[in-house]
Design a protein around this motif. Structure first.
Motif, PDB file in Angstrom:
ATOM      1  N   LEU A 105       0.803  -1.221   0.000  1.00 13.82           N
ATOM      2  CA  LEU A 105       0.000   0.000   0.000  1.00 13.82           C
ATOM      3  C   LEU A 105       0.836   1.272   0.000  1.00 13.82           C
ATOM      4  O   LEU A 105       0.503   2.231  -0.699  1.00 13.82           O
ATOM      5  CB  LEU A 105      -0.949   0.000   1.200  1.00 13.82           C
ATOM      6  N   GLU A 106       1.904   1.299   0.772  1.00 16.32           N
ATOM      7  CA  GLU A 106       2.691   2.530   0.852  1.00 16.32           C
ATOM      8  C   GLU A 106       3.208   3.000  -0.507  1.00 16.32           C
ATOM      9  O   GLU A 106       3.120   4.189  -0.822  1.00 16.32           O
ATOM     10  CB  GLU A 106       3.841   2.362   1.849  1.00 16.32           C
ATOM     11  N   PRO A 107       3.756   2.124  -1.361  1.00 16.69           N
ATOM     12  CA  PRO A 107       4.220   2.616  -2.670  1.00 16.69           C
ATOM     13  C   PRO A 107       3.094   3.215  -3.509  1.00 16.69           C
ATOM     14  O   PRO A 107       3.327   4.151  -4.279  1.00 16.69           O
ATOM     15  CB  PRO A 107       4.790   1.360  -3.338  1.00 16.69           C
ATOM     16  N   LEU A 108       1.874   2.690  -3.351  1.00 18.01           N
ATOM     17  CA  LEU A 108       0.753   3.185  -4.141  1.00 18.01           C
ATOM     18  C   LEU A 108       0.333   4.574  -3.693  1.00 18.01           C
ATOM     19  O   LEU A 108       0.145   5.480  -4.518  1.00 18.01           O
ATOM     20  CB  LEU A 108      -0.432   2.215  -4.038  1.00 18.01           C
ATOM     21  N   TRP A 109       0.175   4.751  -2.370  1.00 19.02           N
ATOM     22  CA  TRP A 109      -0.305   6.070  -1.958  1.00 19.02           C
ATOM     23  C   TRP A 109       0.800   7.116  -2.009  1.00 19.02           C
ATOM     24  O   TRP A 109       0.530   8.308  -2.191  1.00 19.02           O
ATOM     25  CB  TRP A 109      -1.029   6.022  -0.630  1.00 19.02           C
ATOM     26  N   GLU A 110       2.056   6.708  -1.889  1.00 17.83           N
ATOM     27  CA  GLU A 110       3.140   7.671  -2.058  1.00 17.83           C
ATOM     28  C   GLU A 110       3.178   8.204  -3.491  1.00 17.83           C
ATOM     29  O   GLU A 110       3.406   9.395  -3.714  1.00 17.83           O
ATOM     30  CB  GLU A 110       4.476   7.026  -1.696  1.00 17.83           C
ATOM     31  N   GLU A 111       2.943   7.327  -4.463  1.00 20.06           N
ATOM     32  CA  GLU A 111       2.859   7.776  -5.853  1.00 20.06           C
ATOM     33  C   GLU A 111       1.637   8.672  -6.038  1.00 20.06           C
ATOM     34  O   GLU A 111       1.680   9.665  -6.780  1.00 20.06           O
ATOM     35  CB  GLU A 111       2.779   6.571  -6.789  1.00 20.06           C
ATOM     36  N   MET A 324      -8.441  -5.357 -20.825  1.00 20.74           N
ATOM     37  CA  MET A 324      -7.228  -4.590 -21.085  1.00 20.74           C
ATOM     38  C   MET A 324      -7.061  -3.447 -20.085  1.00 20.74           C
ATOM     39  O   MET A 324      -5.937  -3.085 -19.729  1.00 20.74           O
ATOM     40  CB  MET A 324      -7.242  -4.049 -22.510  1.00 20.74           C
ATOM     41  N   ARG A 325      -8.158  -2.886 -19.591  1.00 21.86           N
ATOM     42  CA  ARG A 325      -8.045  -1.867 -18.535  1.00 21.86           C
ATOM     43  C   ARG A 325      -7.499  -2.495 -17.252  1.00 21.86           C
ATOM     44  O   ARG A 325      -6.649  -1.910 -16.578  1.00 21.86           O
ATOM     45  CB  ARG A 325      -9.411  -1.224 -18.278  1.00 21.86           C
ATOM     46  N   LEU A 326      -8.014  -3.672 -16.930  1.00 22.52           N
ATOM     47  CA  LEU A 326      -7.493  -4.370 -15.757  1.00 22.52           C
ATOM     48  C   LEU A 326      -6.017  -4.715 -15.954  1.00 22.52           C
ATOM     49  O   LEU A 326      -5.226  -4.664 -15.008  1.00 22.52           O
ATOM     50  CB  LEU A 326      -8.300  -5.640 -15.490  1.00 22.52           C
ATOM     51  N   TYR A 327      -5.650  -5.059 -17.178  1.00 22.36           N
ATOM     52  CA  TYR A 327      -4.244  -5.348 -17.470  1.00 22.36           C
ATOM     53  C   TYR A 327      -3.377  -4.118 -17.210  1.00 22.36           C
ATOM     54  O   TYR A 327      -2.338  -4.209 -16.533  1.00 22.36           O
ATOM     55  CB  TYR A 327      -4.090  -5.798 -18.919  1.00 22.36           C
ATOM     56  N   GLU A 332       0.467  -1.202 -13.595  1.00 25.50           N
ATOM     57  CA  GLU A 332       0.848  -0.051 -12.781  1.00 25.50           C
ATOM     58  C   GLU A 332       1.084  -0.468 -11.333  1.00 25.50           C
ATOM     59  O   GLU A 332       2.068  -0.042 -10.708  1.00 25.50           O
ATOM     60  CB  GLU A 332      -0.226   1.032 -12.847  1.00 25.50           C
ATOM     61  N   VAL A 333       0.203  -1.291 -10.787  1.00 22.56           N
ATOM     62  CA  VAL A 333       0.378  -1.769  -9.409  1.00 22.56           C
ATOM     63  C   VAL A 333       1.681  -2.564  -9.285  1.00 22.56           C
ATOM     64  O   VAL A 333       2.447  -2.384  -8.334  1.00 22.56           O
ATOM     65  CB  VAL A 333      -0.824  -2.628  -8.970  1.00 22.56           C
ATOM     66  N   LEU A 334       1.952  -3.418 -10.253  1.00 20.64           N
ATOM     67  CA  LEU A 334       3.196  -4.188 -10.231  1.00 20.64           C
ATOM     68  C   LEU A 334       4.420  -3.277 -10.321  1.00 20.64           C
ATOM     69  O   LEU A 334       5.393  -3.454  -9.579  1.00 20.64           O
ATOM     70  CB  LEU A 334       3.219  -5.183 -11.387  1.00 20.64           C
ATOM     71  N   ALA A 335       4.377  -2.313 -11.225  1.00 20.53           N
ATOM     72  CA  ALA A 335       5.522  -1.422 -11.411  1.00 20.53           C
ATOM     73  C   ALA A 335       5.838  -0.638 -10.137  1.00 20.53           C
ATOM     74  O   ALA A 335       7.002  -0.358  -9.842  1.00 20.53           O
ATOM     75  CB  ALA A 335       5.254  -0.468 -12.570  1.00 20.53           C
ATOM     76  N   LEU A 336       4.794  -0.291  -9.363  1.00 14.60           N
ATOM     77  CA  LEU A 336       4.992   0.507  -8.157  1.00 14.60           C
ATOM     78  C   LEU A 336       5.383  -0.335  -6.940  1.00 14.60           C
ATOM     79  O   LEU A 336       5.932   0.200  -5.979  1.00 14.60           O
ATOM     80  CB  LEU A 336       3.712   1.292  -7.844  1.00 14.60           C
ATOM     81  N   THR A 337       5.120  -1.633  -6.982  1.00 17.26           N
ATOM     82  CA  THR A 337       5.353  -2.461  -5.784  1.00 17.26           C
ATOM     83  C   THR A 337       6.439  -3.516  -5.953  1.00 17.26           C
ATOM     84  O   THR A 337       6.911  -4.067  -4.965  1.00 17.26           O
ATOM     85  CB  THR A 337       4.053  -3.172  -5.360  1.00 17.26           C
ATOM     86  N   GLU A 445      11.806  -3.318 -11.391  1.00 15.45           N
ATOM     87  CA  GLU A 445      11.027  -2.084 -11.311  1.00 15.45           C
ATOM     88  C   GLU A 445      11.186  -1.280 -12.599  1.00 15.45           C
ATOM     89  O   GLU A 445      10.192  -0.799 -13.169  1.00 15.45           O
ATOM     90  CB  GLU A 445      11.490  -1.258 -10.115  1.00 15.45           C
ATOM     91  N   SER A 446      12.409  -1.137 -13.074  1.00 14.20           N
ATOM     92  CA  SER A 446      12.661  -0.375 -14.296  1.00 14.20           C
ATOM     93  C   SER A 446      11.965  -1.012 -15.501  1.00 14.20           C
ATOM     94  O   SER A 446      11.349  -0.311 -16.319  1.00 14.20           O
ATOM     95  CB  SER A 446      14.175  -0.294 -14.538  1.00 14.20           C
ATOM     96  N   LEU A 447      12.056  -2.340 -15.607  1.00 18.75           N
ATOM     97  CA  LEU A 447      11.441  -3.032 -16.736  1.00 18.75           C
ATOM     98  C   LEU A 447       9.928  -2.885 -16.716  1.00 18.75           C
ATOM     99  O   LEU A 447       9.309  -2.583 -17.749  1.00 18.75           O
ATOM    100  CB  LEU A 447      11.829  -4.513 -16.691  1.00 18.75           C
ATOM    101  N   LEU A 448       9.309  -3.078 -15.564  1.00 15.65           N
ATOM    102  CA  LEU A 448       7.854  -2.994 -15.493  1.00 15.65           C
ATOM    103  C   LEU A 448       7.350  -1.567 -15.706  1.00 15.65           C
ATOM    104  O   LEU A 448       6.297  -1.362 -16.317  1.00 15.65           O
ATOM    105  CB  LEU A 448       7.367  -3.539 -14.146  1.00 15.65           C
ATOM    106  N   LYS A 449       8.072  -0.582 -15.223  1.00 14.18           N
ATOM    107  CA  LYS A 449       7.670   0.797 -15.477  1.00 14.18           C
ATOM    108  C   LYS A 449       7.763   1.123 -16.965  1.00 14.18           C
ATOM    109  O   LYS A 449       6.899   1.822 -17.516  1.00 14.18           O
ATOM    110  CB  LYS A 449       8.544   1.757 -14.658  1.00 14.18           C
TER     111      LYS A 449
END
Length: 469
Positions: A105-111, A324-327, A332-337, A445-449
């Motif tokens: 949760l912290e990475p999500l709300w910090e973003e 595709m929206r869920l994808y 985004e959730v994966l990239a941030l966490t 993290e870099s790859l997923l972002k």
């Protein structure tokens, strides 16, 4: 849809918990609809729906032009039984969330805080200095507001599922004097965020300890020892056919793994129903979605063939747009966490497990299937992370990630999937070999972002055009 569902359940579960646990007693009134709208920042219709469910459950009575009245009756012992029966089977999950929340949760709300514009930031800091009562705890409300700025319904859905599971935030702030205002002289974001971190940590640790003490005193009378714990489950497809979406993901992953090779035919509908343990109608709808994704083609009298070259996707279909929206939201959730979670997982595994993951990466590189390392990495976390809430979350995200396979082929055109990822995966495998878990986590993290940005740029316009059609 996910956003509205989450908000609606927050109101219902908030007041249900307070009534069943004795915070509101028989004959007392809930706040007015306008007041609840102000507390939770939502539309009157949503609040009325929540109150309607409470009324159907026999907890309140709603009269025209009057505030809802509590009609649920119980004794102090009854309220205690309600609390024990809810918290005792969830005690392990509630204890674990201290660590899981830090990673997920912290990475999500910090973003989310980083994305707030100045106008909204000033509004919120004023709210911190003069908080209103009768709502969920202030840090919890802050999480909600921060996550809104992500515009990610999946992240918000996960958050409400967690809050609904632990229920602790619903048991504070009944009176305004229970809320501590922010007294700092500086309103810079870092200072305010640090203060809210501390407030949430203090509240949560204290609440967990209170729950443990309460259960030790009361569980013998109403809850037998050794009763099975109820783990956290993330329910995403609230108003969708979950089995069908799961089947789509499963078959895409099997195509990806080569179980169903390009040019080969899928088993017959009855055979697939037997293999996967579902009805023929579920198989038929699954194949319809896969066809709209451009991955299969049906031929009368022959069967259903895996396309040798991916075909255009049909974005006019609601199922495709939602998938595709869920994808995108899962990416985004994966990239941030992923950085925190992969590092945490690797630090808690044994040497044999580390070697196993390294060998899996090297095998994919030898076979020219480096693109499968996404699945391998997420499955490894799902299996090996010591935190059950992380395992549940990443299992669901791994399922949704499969939906991007078809569009990834479109995006790369003639380029090889393996060539696209092999250099990054090779370096990640080297980090594993050297036990440099920090570097490994940073590379993922870099790859997923990067992937999330590329896919969002390519998909956003197509989703909007498809919706208009």
């Amino acid at each position: 849809m996910l956003l509205e569902s989450g908000i609606y359940r927050l109101v219902y579960e908030y007041y249900e918990t307070r009534i069943l646990f004795g915070y509101y007693r028989y004959g007392e009134h809930l706040p007015s609809i306008s007041r609840i709208c102000d507390i939770f920042q939502m539309a009157p219709a949503t609040v009325r729906n929540a109150l309607s469910v409470l009324e159907k459950k026999g907890l309140i009575r709603v009269d025209a032009r009057k505030t809802a009245k509590v009609i649920y009756k119980s004794s102090p012992a009854g309220f205690r039984r309600n609390a024990v029966k809810y918290f005792a089977p969830r005690e392990a999950g509630i204890r674990e969330l201290c660590e899981s929340g830090r990673l997920l949760l912290e990475p999500l709300w910090e973003e989310g805080v980083r994305r707030w514009d100045e106008k909204n930031w000033q509004w919120f800091t004023k709210k911190l200095m003069a908080p209103s009562g009768n709502a969920v705890s202030l840090p919890v409300e802050f999480y909600y507001l921060a996550l809104l700025s992500l515009n990610n319904g999946l992240a918000l859905n996960f958050y409400w599922e967690v809050i609904g599971y632990i229920r602790l935030p619903y048991l504070v702030n009944k009176d305004e004097n229970e809320i501590t205002p922010y007294t700092g002289t500086d309103r810079c974001r870092e200072d305010v965020v640090t203060w809210l971190h501390e407030q949430f940590a203090d509240f949560y640790c204290e609440a967990v300890q209170e729950i443990k003490t309460f259960l030790r005193k009361n569980e013998e009378a109403v809850f037998p020892k050794g009763t099975e714990q109820l783990p956290f489950h993330w329910n995403i497809y609230r108003q969708r056919p979950q089995l069908c979406y799961t089947m789509v993901s499963l078959i895409i992953r099997e195509i990806n793994r080569g179980i169903y090779a390009a040019g080969s035919y899928l088993p017959s509908l009855p055979k697939m129903a037997e293999i996967y343990g579902v009805s023929v109608s579920t198989v038929r709808r699954t194949l319809s979605i896969l066809k709209s994704l451009g991955l299969i083609e049906s031929f009368h009298g022959k069967g259903t063939q895996i396309c040798t070259a991916v075909r255009p996707m049909d974005f006019s279909k609601t199922e495709i747009r939602e998938g595709m929206r869920l994808y995108l939201e899962s990416m985004e959730v994966l990239a941030l966490t992923i950085r925190r979670i992969s590092f945490y997982t690797l630090e808690h595994i044994c040497e044999d497990e580390r070697r196993q993951l390294e060998e899996e990466f090297l095998k994919m590189l030898r076979e020219g299937k480096s693109y499968r390392s996404f699945e391998i990495c997420l499955f490894f976390i799902e299996e090996k992370c010591p935190l059950s809430i992380v395992r549940e979350c990443y299992g669901q995200l791994r399922e949704m990630l499969a939906w991007g396979y078809s569009f990834t082929l479109h995006r790369l055109k003639a380029r090889s999937l393996h060539d696209e990822y092999k250099e990054r995966i090779q370096k990640a495998a080297e980090d594993l070999h050297q036990r440099d878990y920090k570097a490994f986590a940073e590379k993922w993290e870099s790859l997923l972002k990067h992937e999330e940005k590329m896919m969002r740029n390519g998909l956003t316009g197509l989703l909007e055009t498809g919706e208009k059609k």
